[in-house]
Scaffold this motif. Sequence first.
Motif, PDB file in Angstrom:
ATOM      1  N   LYS A   1     -37.532  96.786  -2.543  1.00 47.89           N
ATOM      2  CA  LYS A   1     -38.027  96.237  -1.142  1.00 47.89           C
ATOM      3  C   LYS A   1     -37.039  95.677  -0.387  1.00 47.89           C
ATOM      4  O   LYS A   1     -36.756  96.010   0.905  1.00 47.89           O
ATOM      5  CB  LYS A   1     -39.175  95.821  -1.394  1.00 47.89           C
ATOM      6  N   TYR A   2     -36.276  94.681  -0.930  1.00 45.27           N
ATOM      7  CA  TYR A   2     -35.141  93.802  -0.321  1.00 45.27           C
ATOM      8  C   TYR A   2     -34.187  94.720   0.265  1.00 45.27           C
ATOM      9  O   TYR A   2     -33.691  94.708   1.395  1.00 45.27           O
ATOM     10  CB  TYR A   2     -34.784  92.695  -1.283  1.00 45.27           C
ATOM     11  N   ILE A   3     -33.617  95.711  -0.537  1.00 47.47           N
ATOM     12  CA  ILE A   3     -32.381  96.603  -0.264  1.00 47.47           C
ATOM     13  C   ILE A   3     -33.071  97.635   0.839  1.00 47.47           C
ATOM     14  O   ILE A   3     -32.362  97.820   2.095  1.00 47.47           O
ATOM     15  CB  ILE A   3     -31.716  96.850  -1.335  1.00 47.47           C
TER      16      ILE A   3
ATOM     17  N   ILE B   1     -36.111  98.267   2.537  1.00 46.58           N
ATOM     18  CA  ILE B   1     -36.760  97.975   3.520  1.00 46.58           C
ATOM     19  C   ILE B   1     -36.512  96.822   4.579  1.00 46.58           C
ATOM     20  O   ILE B   1     -36.369  97.037   5.552  1.00 46.58           O
ATOM     21  CB  ILE B   1     -38.397  97.555   3.312  1.00 46.58           C
ATOM     22  N   GLU B   2     -35.857  95.636   3.693  1.00 47.39           N
ATOM     23  CA  GLU B   2     -35.416  94.624   4.436  1.00 47.39           C
ATOM     24  C   GLU B   2     -34.088  94.514   4.879  1.00 47.39           C
ATOM     25  O   GLU B   2     -33.682  94.122   5.743  1.00 47.39           O
ATOM     26  CB  GLU B   2     -35.954  93.294   3.623  1.00 47.39           C
ATOM     27  N   GLY B   3     -33.260  95.192   4.012  1.00 45.56           N
ATOM     28  CA  GLY B   3     -31.666  95.339   4.311  1.00 45.56           C
ATOM     29  C   GLY B   3     -30.875  94.276   3.784  1.00 45.56           C
ATOM     30  O   GLY B   3     -30.177  93.815   4.585  1.00 45.56           O
ATOM     31  N   TYR B   4     -31.373  93.800   2.590  1.00 46.45           N
ATOM     32  CA  TYR B   4     -30.893  92.557   2.281  1.00 46.45           C
ATOM     33  C   TYR B   4     -30.445  92.895   0.871  1.00 46.45           C
ATOM     34  O   TYR B   4     -31.277  93.393  -0.106  1.00 46.45           O
ATOM     35  CB  TYR B   4     -31.515  91.009   2.389  1.00 46.45           C
ATOM     36  N   LEU B   5     -29.278  92.081   0.196  1.00 53.26           N
ATOM     37  CA  LEU B   5     -28.791  92.255  -1.147  1.00 53.26           C
ATOM     38  C   LEU B   5     -29.453  91.070  -2.065  1.00 53.26           C
ATOM     39  O   LEU B   5     -28.985  89.864  -1.439  1.00 53.26           O
ATOM     40  CB  LEU B   5     -27.133  92.354  -1.421  1.00 53.26           C
TER      41      LEU B   5
ATOM     42  N   GLU C   1     -24.663 100.562  -2.639  1.00 52.12           N
ATOM     43  CA  GLU C   1     -25.038  99.325  -1.819  1.00 52.12           C
ATOM     44  C   GLU C   1     -23.897  98.504  -2.035  1.00 52.12           C
ATOM     45  O   GLU C   1     -23.506  97.458  -1.590  1.00 52.12           O
ATOM     46  CB  GLU C   1     -26.229  98.677  -1.777  1.00 52.12           C
TER      47      GLU C   1
ATOM     48  N   SER D   1     -41.191  88.882  -0.804  1.00 59.12           N
ATOM     49  CA  SER D   1     -40.345  89.349   0.390  1.00 59.12           C
ATOM     50  C   SER D   1     -41.215  88.949   1.610  1.00 59.12           C
ATOM     51  O   SER D   1     -40.641  88.435   2.833  1.00 59.12           O
ATOM     52  CB  SER D   1     -39.797  90.720   0.325  1.00 59.12           C
ATOM     53  N   ARG D   2     -42.525  88.949   1.643  1.00 57.76           N
ATOM     54  CA  ARG D   2     -43.359  88.594   2.863  1.00 57.76           C
ATOM     55  C   ARG D   2     -43.314  87.220   2.906  1.00 57.76           C
ATOM     56  O   ARG D   2     -43.207  86.698   4.315  1.00 57.76           O
ATOM     57  CB  ARG D   2     -44.773  89.032   2.747  1.00 57.76           C
TER      58      ARG D   2
ATOM     59  N   ASP E   1     -31.988  82.584   9.280  1.00 55.77           N
ATOM     60  CA  ASP E   1     -31.821  83.952   8.456  1.00 55.77           C
ATOM     61  C   ASP E   1     -32.356  83.870   7.291  1.00 55.77           C
ATOM     62  O   ASP E   1     -32.232  82.893   6.348  1.00 55.77           O
ATOM     63  CB  ASP E   1     -30.242  84.119   8.575  1.00 55.77           C
ATOM     64  N   PRO E   2     -32.977  85.058   6.849  1.00 54.82           N
ATOM     65  CA  PRO E   2     -33.594  85.188   5.336  1.00 54.82           C
ATOM     66  C   PRO E   2     -32.704  84.725   4.365  1.00 54.82           C
ATOM     67  O   PRO E   2     -33.012  84.300   3.351  1.00 54.82           O
ATOM     68  CB  PRO E   2     -33.785  86.759   5.284  1.00 54.82           C
TER      69      PRO E   2
ATOM     70  N   ARG F   1     -26.745  90.654   4.028  1.00 57.63           N
ATOM     71  CA  ARG F   1     -27.204  91.879   4.477  1.00 57.63           C
ATOM     72  C   ARG F   1     -26.657  93.043   3.628  1.00 57.63           C
ATOM     73  O   ARG F   1     -25.467  92.908   3.148  1.00 57.63           O
ATOM     74  CB  ARG F   1     -27.000  92.139   5.902  1.00 57.63           C
ATOM     75  N   THR F   2     -27.450  94.233   3.579  1.00 56.46           N
ATOM     76  CA  THR F   2     -26.727  95.247   2.809  1.00 56.46           C
ATOM     77  C   THR F   2     -25.468  95.873   3.787  1.00 56.46           C
ATOM     78  O   THR F   2     -24.618  96.175   3.086  1.00 56.46           O
ATOM     79  CB  THR F   2     -27.664  96.612   2.875  1.00 56.46           C
ATOM     80  N   ARG F   3     -25.451  95.706   4.995  1.00 58.01           N
ATOM     81  CA  ARG F   3     -24.345  96.270   5.885  1.00 58.01           C
ATOM     82  C   ARG F   3     -24.460  95.333   7.134  1.00 58.01           C
ATOM     83  O   ARG F   3     -25.600  94.714   7.397  1.00 58.01           O
ATOM     84  CB  ARG F   3     -24.485  97.621   5.878  1.00 58.01           C
TER      85      ARG F   3
ATOM     86  N   GLY G   1     -27.942  95.535   9.695  1.00 54.87           N
ATOM     87  CA  GLY G   1     -29.121  95.873   8.650  1.00 54.87           C
ATOM     88  C   GLY G   1     -30.367  96.021   9.290  1.00 54.87           C
ATOM     89  O   GLY G   1     -30.821  95.834  10.321  1.00 54.87           O
ATOM     90  N   GLY G   2     -31.521  95.978   8.265  1.00 51.39           N
ATOM     91  CA  GLY G   2     -32.807  95.880   8.810  1.00 51.39           C
ATOM     92  C   GLY G   2     -33.144  94.517   9.211  1.00 51.39           C
ATOM     93  O   GLY G   2     -32.494  93.484   9.038  1.00 51.39           O
ATOM     94  N   ALA G   3     -34.538  94.312   9.512  1.00 51.35           N
ATOM     95  CA  ALA G   3     -34.561  93.019   9.742  1.00 51.35           C
ATOM     96  C   ALA G   3     -35.964  92.625   8.777  1.00 51.35           C
ATOM     97  O   ALA G   3     -36.172  93.601   7.796  1.00 51.35           O
ATOM     98  CB  ALA G   3     -35.813  93.168  11.305  1.00 51.35           C
ATOM     99  N   CYS G   4     -36.142  91.325   8.563  1.00 49.40           N
ATOM    100  CA  CYS G   4     -36.868  90.813   7.335  1.00 49.40           C
ATOM    101  C   CYS G   4     -37.918  90.239   7.996  1.00 49.40           C
ATOM    102  O   CYS G   4     -38.272  88.719   7.591  1.00 49.40           O
ATOM    103  CB  CYS G   4     -35.947  89.775   6.547  1.00 49.40           C
TER     104      CYS G   4
END
Lengths: 425, 538
Positions: free
Chosen positions: A148-150, A152-156, A180, B498-499, B511-512, B528-530, B533-536
């Motif tokens: 989910k973190y990677i 959906i949220e976009g975090y490692l 990733e 995560s929520r 920032d998350p 961030r993955t890149r 990235g997406g939002a949290c």
Amino acid sequence: MREIAADVAVIGGGPAGMAAALKASDLGATVALVERDPDLGGILNQCVHDGFGLIRFGRQMSGAEYAQVFADRVYDSPINVMTGTTVLKLQRGARGFELHLTGEKTGAALMTSGAVILAMGCRERTRPQVRIMGTRPAGVLTAGAVQKYINIEGYLPGRRAVILGSGDIGLIMARRMTLEGMEVAGVYEIMPSPGGLRRNIAQCLDDYGIPLHLSTTVRQVHGNRRVEGVTVARVEESGGARRAIPGSEKYVACDLLVLSVGLIPENELSRNAGVEMNPITGGPELDNMMMTSIPGVFAAGNVSAVFDLVDYVSDTGERAAEGACGYLSGDKGVLDCIPPIAGDGVSFVVPGRIRRKDPASELYLRVKRTIRGARLEVSASFGGKPDEIIAARNCPIMTPPEMATVSLPSCVGEADRVTVRVVEG
Amino acid sequence: MNVETIDGIAHISGDVSDWKSVVDLGHKLCKTPGVENVVIDRADARVRDIGRFRAMGDVDEADVVVIGGGISGCGIARELCAYDCGVLLLEKNSDISEGTTKANNGMIHSGYDSKHGSLKARLNVEGNALYDRWSRELGFAFNRTGSFVCGFDAEDEKIIGENFENGSKNGVPGIEMLDGDRAREIEPAISPDVAFALWTPSAGYVEPHEVALALMENAIRNCARLRLGCEVVGFDLSSDGESIERVITTQGCVRCAHVVNAAGLYADDIAEYAKDRFYSIHPRRGVLVIFDRLKRSVLRTYLGLAPKNYTKGGGPMMTPQGTMLWGPSAEETPDKEDLSVDEEGLGFVVDKGVKLLKDMDSSDMITYFAGNRASTFNEDFVICNSRRLDNFTHVAGIQSPGVASLPAIAGMACGLVVERRGYGRNKNFDPIRAVRPAFRDTDFGEIGAENVVCRCETVTEREIAEAIRGVVPATSLDAVKRRTRAGMGRCQGGFCGSRVLGILARELGCDPTEITVKGEGSNLLVSRTRPIGGACDA
């Protein structure tokens, strides 16, 4: 208090719930579909990998794509979709079943329904269930949470991961984390054979050169604030228990420990409602229309037992919907059933009871160990005579992680006894 | 090892690498007539450069500085608010209750086992009796259920008999010896193997971090102040060396009239900074095990075994929130920061639970963790004004039954300060803390539109946001968990983690990747993955 009524209330908007809602709606019932998340799809939304829908749609889809097919149809149907809504309680009331709901948009609401389909899915087993010792720093997460973190949220959630457990989610995440840019130090599996599908071992580990260490487990977590490493150890089986081999301990540096150590059907609502549970599947006791011990309450998908393929999950949703609609228009009493017995080589069968009056159905089962050249046989005895084989098929290989199915002929309705077994053919 | 006794304090120095020998020697020395307590002079003691902190200059001032935001420090701060003095509490972690308090089973002991005549014995019985009032005033959950000490054989019978005598002398109300059958009438969960039991109906339980939060919130409502992430690193003493002038912290210097040392595991370090160390803390680790709520109706009271050591350790009990808890174990460790759980500690707790309860195993365990007790070698509380400095009060060695004794500990410490400084009553003191019941405890007819975030413990987004914006703000995942129970249930935050992290980032405006599990260095996400990235978002 807002009141909502439906013929069929479906709890959970993942693949089982969506399939159930659609089928019940097609059969003419008014349906309410309650989902906690803001979107339909459940865990499929975070499954960006392919391998979904081969049986049902005959093609490779991602989990999110598979979910979208159903979600589009749900929104195109008369189904009352209630996302962002939590079921706090399920109980029997004066006017059928009562569901206590709340949600930011829904508000507090009382739903009444003639039948209920439980489709809450499953949750992941956590660290205490595999007894890992050591500290509790940041960086110990279940595979689903990492996904989910990677995705959906976009975090490692780390840079260098150790994965414990070779279940499918762990394998998928080994590949995902590698893609990733993370390093995967290895996958450790306490059992002597992998827990996930064979295709996932090949596509997620072998293709990326990620080592799989069988009969090896993570014993201890190190690091006070953030994971600094783990101690792994080889295990041996002695007297039915698996124990670490003294002296085989090894320190592996990592900042993330990913746990893929199994799934548990999510049945708290069911239990609190008084549904009888099956200790082996972790799901409710079910008949072949997916009805629980409470007439009018049905279960579908991973809430009933953990399935390996989403296609089966959708099938059980449709089956439960047929059961619910049949229940609404028919016999509400306790039905006469025959329990199929899990015989040689079989760890469990779902459903655990077959209605004598309406017995034709699909049976799902898992084998206890890997069998090559397996023969799956259903035998039955009629009128006190010796068992005879009533259904059989050959499988080149059967492994514990892969669920098998077999169709029961309608003659089982008259049987004294039905046994399912898997033998070396 | 060398021992030198000065003014009733035995100093152990030399090679102290074999920790068990040190602990045994320390305990033995404390039984020697004329020895009050023991100090260990460790060659590896950390010397810290505090120059840069002193150079920050004065950043704050207060009448009384309380060091340590554990349950003791919070209790003392709250009691001081009833007097006419400005109170400032300094806590080094990002939240209160981050030390020993968060890993305490919450047992409110009746006081049968503390040695008659000890400070512990007196404060335990007094403190226990005050919990009804505290619970009413402060709005925390307190269940007075009673407790059993269970015996199986003749050896147990002797020990339990001694405890009965001791407890009677301590004035434990309603203390009684029961046979096994009578005990099982009161508590049906007791194993059929239990032959007799010591019953003390005044025992009960609380959630220690809930009590600490209630105390701190009430203190702040009464104008006390709190600095989080503020570690005390030294003191400036007056030129005559007889009083503390300034407290040097990682946030700068604080001028004050009086200092209370409630630093728990680090109380000896704080005492040393003031050149007033006459005890050493030897951490005693305890493993706690939490069970699934499915087990909520298994047990009503508390079950213990006949005590055969310095601590009897804990047995099975129910928390006020309805989860079964087993433990703690008791294991000496030289490292204050070592909170690892080992097979031995976990095994001790599990074996004890299985032995005491009927038809129970450990299969529905959802988590386990460890805490360190802040014991001194005389194994009694150290609550006194300094003999060397005229404005320094020690509240050290607070271990079992510390939580049970807390109202009396806080009262006594407060009395020591007030007497020394001559503060009058604060006429505006309001002892009441109003609380809104948790969503999960609210009748369905009363609830509104809410977004349930934690499914296992039924915690809503509103509750999480309120905790983050609270009087004592929750700024980490663990801090949110302690206040709301989000992530404390059977999935251990697998779904809601995560929520909750997203809500923290939103409410704190950060920032998350800045969100931590339990303060500095425990960030959950690394990047961030890149780049885009997406939002949290929550």
